[in-house]
Every structure is written in structure tokens, then in C-alpha cells.
Design a protein around this motif. Sequence first.
Motif, PDB file in Angstrom:
ATOM      1  N   UNK A  11      72.150  43.968   3.583  1.00 18.08           N
ATOM      2  CA  UNK A  11      72.152  44.762   4.816  1.00 18.08           C
ATOM      3  C   UNK A  11      72.489  43.932   6.040  1.00 18.08           C
ATOM      4  N   UNK A  12      72.781  42.652   5.834  1.00 17.15           N
ATOM      5  CA  UNK A  12      73.044  41.782   6.986  1.00 17.15           C
ATOM      6  C   UNK A  12      74.420  42.037   7.599  1.00 17.15           C
ATOM      7  N   UNK A  13      75.309  42.671   6.839  1.00 14.48           N
ATOM      8  CA  UNK A  13      76.642  42.941   7.396  1.00 14.48           C
ATOM      9  C   UNK A  13      76.524  43.828   8.634  1.00 14.48           C
ATOM     10  N   UNK A  14      75.757  44.915   8.508  1.00 13.79           N
ATOM     11  CA  UNK A  14      75.648  45.826   9.654  1.00 13.79           C
ATOM     12  C   UNK A  14      74.974  45.144  10.842  1.00 13.79           C
ATOM     13  N   UNK A  15      73.998  44.275  10.532  1.00 12.76           N
ATOM     14  CA  UNK A  15      73.299  43.573  11.615  1.00 12.76           C
ATOM     15  C   UNK A  15      74.267  42.630  12.332  1.00 12.76           C
ATOM     16  N   UNK A  16      75.052  41.900  11.562  1.00 13.36           N
ATOM     17  CA  UNK A  16      76.000  40.963  12.164  1.00 13.36           C
ATOM     18  C   UNK A  16      77.064  41.703  12.979  1.00 13.36           C
ATOM     19  N   UNK A  17      77.430  42.895  12.509  1.00 12.36           N
ATOM     20  CA  UNK A  17      78.470  43.649  13.230  1.00 12.36           C
ATOM     21  C   UNK A  17      77.943  44.267  14.526  1.00 12.36           C
ATOM     22  N   UNK A  18      76.632  44.346  14.666  1.00 16.87           N
ATOM     23  CA  UNK A  18      76.129  44.768  15.982  1.00 16.87           C
ATOM     24  C   UNK A  18      76.168  43.590  16.947  1.00 16.87           C
ATOM     25  N   UNK A  19      76.246  42.385  16.426  1.00 14.66           N
ATOM     26  CA  UNK A  19      76.370  41.194  17.280  1.00 14.66           C
ATOM     27  C   UNK A  19      77.834  40.866  17.569  1.00 14.66           C
ATOM     28  N   UNK A  20      78.698  41.063  16.589  1.00 14.18           N
ATOM     29  CA  UNK A  20      80.129  40.812  16.765  1.00 14.18           C
ATOM     30  C   UNK A  20      80.896  42.012  16.219  1.00 14.18           C
ATOM     31  N   UNK A  21      81.068  43.035  17.070  1.00 13.32           N
ATOM     32  CA  UNK A  21      81.721  44.255  16.584  1.00 13.32           C
ATOM     33  C   UNK A  21      83.225  44.103  16.386  1.00 13.32           C
ATOM     34  N   UNK A  22      83.828  43.021  16.897  1.00 10.75           N
ATOM     35  CA  UNK A  22      85.275  42.820  16.665  1.00 10.75           C
ATOM     36  C   UNK A  22      85.420  42.271  15.258  1.00 10.75           C
ATOM     37  N   UNK A  23      85.681  43.200  14.349  1.00  9.88           N
ATOM     38  CA  UNK A  23      85.529  42.882  12.922  1.00  9.88           C
ATOM     39  C   UNK A  23      86.512  41.847  12.425  1.00  9.88           C
ATOM     40  N   UNK A  24      87.750  41.899  12.908  1.00 11.49           N
ATOM     41  CA  UNK A  24      88.741  40.922  12.446  1.00 11.49           C
ATOM     42  C   UNK A  24      88.296  39.515  12.856  1.00 11.49           C
ATOM     43  N   UNK A  25      87.759  39.399  14.057  1.00 10.21           N
ATOM     44  CA  UNK A  25      87.290  38.091  14.530  1.00 10.21           C
ATOM     45  C   UNK A  25      86.084  37.625  13.710  1.00 10.21           C
ATOM     46  N   UNK A  26      85.196  38.570  13.446  1.00 13.10           N
ATOM     47  CA  UNK A  26      84.012  38.232  12.648  1.00 13.10           C
ATOM     48  C   UNK A  26      84.432  37.674  11.294  1.00 13.10           C
ATOM     49  N   UNK A  27      85.344  38.393  10.657  1.00 15.02           N
ATOM     50  CA  UNK A  27      85.766  37.999   9.314  1.00 15.02           C
ATOM     51  C   UNK A  27      86.507  36.660   9.345  1.00 15.02           C
ATOM     52  N   UNK A  28      87.385  36.510  10.307  1.00 14.49           N
ATOM     53  CA  UNK A  28      88.162  35.270  10.396  1.00 14.49           C
ATOM     54  C   UNK A  28      87.243  34.069  10.603  1.00 14.49           C
ATOM     55  N   UNK A  29      86.286  34.215  11.493  1.00 12.31           N
ATOM     56  CA  UNK A  29      85.360  33.104  11.760  1.00 12.31           C
ATOM     57  C   UNK A  29      84.562  32.723  10.530  1.00 12.31           C
ATOM     58  N   UNK A  30      84.071  33.737   9.839  1.00 11.31           N
ATOM     59  CA  UNK A  30      83.275  33.473   8.624  1.00 11.31           C
ATOM     60  C   UNK A  30      84.101  32.777   7.559  1.00 11.31           C
ATOM     61  N   UNK A  31      85.288  33.320   7.319  1.00 14.88           N
ATOM     62  CA  UNK A  31      86.112  32.759   6.252  1.00 14.88           C
ATOM     63  C   UNK A  31      86.582  31.351   6.609  1.00 14.88           C
TER      64      UNK A  31
END
Lengths: 267, 310
Positions: A98-118
Motif C-alpha cells: 500500500x506504500x505506492x499510494x502513500x508515495x504518490x500523495x507525496x510525489x504525484x508527478x508519476x513519471x518523475x517518481x518512477x524515474x527517480x526510483x528506478x
Amino acid sequence: MVGSFRAELVKIRRPATGYGALAMMAFAALATVLTFVAAKTGPARVSVKDPGGNIVTTLSQLGSAAGISRGYNVASGLIGLVVFVLFVTAITGEYAQGTMRVMLTREPRRARYLTGRLAALLLLVAVVLLAALVASIGAALISAQVRGVPTGQWFTSAGFGHVAGDYLNSVVTAACFGALGTALGLAVRSTPLALGVGLAWLLPIEHILQTSWSAAPQWLPGLLSDAVAVGGSVGVSYLHAVVAAVGYAFVAAVLGVAVFMRRDAST
Amino acid sequence: MSASVVHTTGLTKRYGERVVVDHLDLDVPAGVVAGVVGPNGAGKTTTMRMLLGLARVSSGEGTVLGRPISRPASYLSRVGALIESPAFYPALSGRRNLAVHAAIGGIDPRRIPMVLERVGLADRADDAYRAYSLGMKQRLGIAAALVGDPALLVLDEPTNGLDPAGIRSMRDLVRGLADDGPTVLLSSHLLVEVQQVCDWLVVIDHGRQSYQGPVDGILAGAVTELAIAGENTSDIGIIRDVVDRLGYDVQAHSTGAGDLRVVVPSDADPTRVGAGINRAVAGAGITLARIDVHRPTLEERYLTLTKKSA
């Protein structure tokens, strides 16, 4: 992107990561030792086959400039699967917890979120591979002493070139498998399903296809990525393997991001 | 731009043919603790997920903190949320989990000890999250929501699964948080919780809005009644005549055991009305066994509203 990169680093910095890195180093060292143990006498530039018809490494090959990272090169063949599993579970685990939804409330720009993580995960993989390379070279030096393999050519510019090339190939392979694993994880969101589908495709299915379709190594993503790791293989040139594997990875990444951005972030 | 912290017009969410949230017009003023109540499956969580950018809006529009909900990145840095249930990395400590939140949100990590103290987790901050009790997990969820010093706090069923002591503690915490400044949007299906904590109420049922306004306002249209019973059940006819003569409205139905239901005028004091009836009935030679004042409860009004909506 910087935020999700830094957040991933906070998550990575824990004992389990260190244990994983140690395991990779041990695996690379073991593969290197076994390569030296299994090496046969024979020429450096001609392929030697064992009684089963498999190409084996010769002691002369190990004594060439490429010998310094030969064991690492052999180990690289399995790195892809490890990275695939790592990236799949990194994504599907976020959905399961369930941490995906929590993280997306902190960084809603999903492409940026994914790029940073990867990017952070890929950096981790690159560092672990570097550590594995160092372990492999250490094991090679000891094994060379035991088998009486000369190491004079290892520490030349040609030798270092092989080391750099093999390392770079393993990182490119990791990136390709990482992109495939991420895209699959984002598409199905379930760890058992993603691993089941992914491993079934990469292990039995691609290899079964390979036995009946001679052009399979030129077209199937898993075989292509494996070919990159070992610097090209029978039936597929290195350049073809790099271009095709990176192409697959790019398409997978684009599809993965597109799916991720369009879908609701449910558990 | 709306002065409301949360303002929506016709907010709708569909999954295929199924309408989960149906033309919701939210208007939550700044500084209140707003309770979003409704039965399970009413659309509370889906509404919150749309406000937090986690679910796409099918139709309608709105603003959160004055910014359009179509661009959640423009306002989520000022929003703290605990949505669905607390979700953290099990192997990391509470403190490290908050560090992850701080890193991804670009938040000053020096706020972490402060919020841990605020939710009463400072002593257990370095324990792994997986070792936390449910109450501690909920508290860490609140801490994560607070770590960015939000102007709006969105809490989805924060007392879910807690024991009575945990519920009370969480209620006090939420009320205390609201007193410190942020507007709180709290979903719940526990009316007692809402009545004790909230000052603004939104009732949702089957995705539709049944009521919106101050908590006291939901009771404003409801009537207070007196339940009257004579010493003998046969006295009911005489009592009714007396009450009629006094000009009060007698409910047509009896509630059993000889009770009469008398509507208290909205501008009258129920106790004085009761005393007047008692005096008049005594003058007619009848002794009353009971006069009860029946004030409408939030639960009754809620059930009336949700029944109407259904």
C-alpha cells in the motif's frame, strides 16, 4: 525526481541490501573460481568443446587480456534474472504494502517518481556489480596462482579495456532486465503473477523457442539481453544484441510509464 | 478561486457503468474538522482518493487549497493524508519511514522528531514498523501526514480497528491537531466519533450527498417531541383532548403502551411545554405516569437522510 531518488536511497540503506551485495560478490567469486577449475588446456583463440559439445574456457584464454574478467563475464549471464526479480518486486511490493499510494500523495508527478526510483535502484545495481567485479578479479588472481595461469596480460590497457567492457555490458543488461521487470510489475501489480509470467517467459519459453527457431536469439528480449551481458553470442552479434535489447527496454519503459500514469493508484 | 479549502462541483467517479461518486458538491470551510460520513461503500474513500490525485475524476471539477484538482502536484505538498490504512515499509523503523516521506516530499527532516513526539511515538521511533501495534501504526500514519506541516489533513477512517481506548486517544489527537491550525477532512462511519470531533458534516450515501453543513445544522430541521403516558392506558383519549385544546400537534400514531407523541414547537422550551400539559391534564383529573423529552439524535437524522437517499 530528486525526491524519489533520495527516498529510495533511504530505503536501500539497510542491512538486507548489504547482505544482498555480499551474496552477489560471493556468487561472482564462486563463478570465477569454477571457471578456473573447469578450464581445459587449449589455444587462446580457438573454441574448445567438452565431450558434451559445450564450449569450454581454456587456460590460454584465461591467461589472455580478457582472462581478468572472464569469470565475471560468466557470472553476468545470471545477473539479468536477479535484476529482473529485484525490479519486479520493487514495484509490486509497493502495491502489496500500500506504500505506492502513500508515495504518490507525496510525489504525484508519476513519471518523475518512477524515474527517480528506478535511477536509484539502477545505481544500487551498478555499485553491487562493481563490488562483484572486484570480488571476481580477486578470486581470479588467487585462482590464477593455483592453476598456474600467467596474469601478465591482465594488467595492460587491453586487460582494463576488457574489464570496463564487461562491466558496462553487465550494467546495460541490468538496465534492460530492470526495464522489463518494471513494466511487467506496473502492468500486473501482483508479485506472484509478475514473477510467474516473467520467469516462465525468460527461462523455459524463450529457451524452448530457441531450440526450434534458429533466429530466436536475434529477436527474443531475454536472450538478447543475455547476449549483451556476455558481449555477443552464437547467432547474434554484440551490436545487434545491444540495439535490440535497448530497444525492447525503451519500449517496455514507455509502455510501463504510460500504464502507470493512466491508471488509478489502487492497492 | 474559492475561499473553501475543498470545493467541488459535480464531482463524479465511474468504474464502467457503476457510479461510485455521483455529482458531489463539497464545500469545506477553512479551519474546521469536517466529517465525511456514510455507510460502507458510500464513496467516502473514493472521494478522498480523487482529492489526493490517486483516482482520476470521471467528471466534475473542484479545487483543493484553491488549486484545481486536475493538478494535484500544485497542492499536495500542503496536504497530509492517511488514506485507506497506514502503509509503511515493514523492515524500516518508524523514524526511517518518516525519513522516506521527508525525502520524497522535500521536507525538512528536522520535523521528524517533532511529529513523532506529537503523536506519542518518540519512545518507539527506532523500532521496526512491523513490530508496531495497530494503534501505533495509525499514529505513525498521522505522523507521516503531519510531517509536511500541512494546511489540510485528510484522514480516512483513522480509528478503524482500534480498541475503545485507542479510539478515544485518536479522537483527542485529531481534535488537538485541528486546534493547532490545519483544516481536517475526516471520513468515518462512526457517528459518535463525528459528533464529538467534527464541526462540519458531509453525509454521503450511494455516492450522493445527503447533507452538508455544520454538525448542529443537521439537527435543525428535526422536531423535538414529548412522549406522554397516563397512569391508566384508558386515559389516552382524555389526555389527547387536553393536549389538542392547548393547541399542540399530537402525532397520529401511538408509540405503544398508551404513549402520545406531542410535537414541541421549535420556539418553545420542551420542559415548559411538558409542565403546561401536566398541569392541564391534572386539572382534568388525570395523573400522568411519564413525560419524556425526546430530542432528535444525529444517528436518527443520519438514518433518515441515508434512507431517503437509498
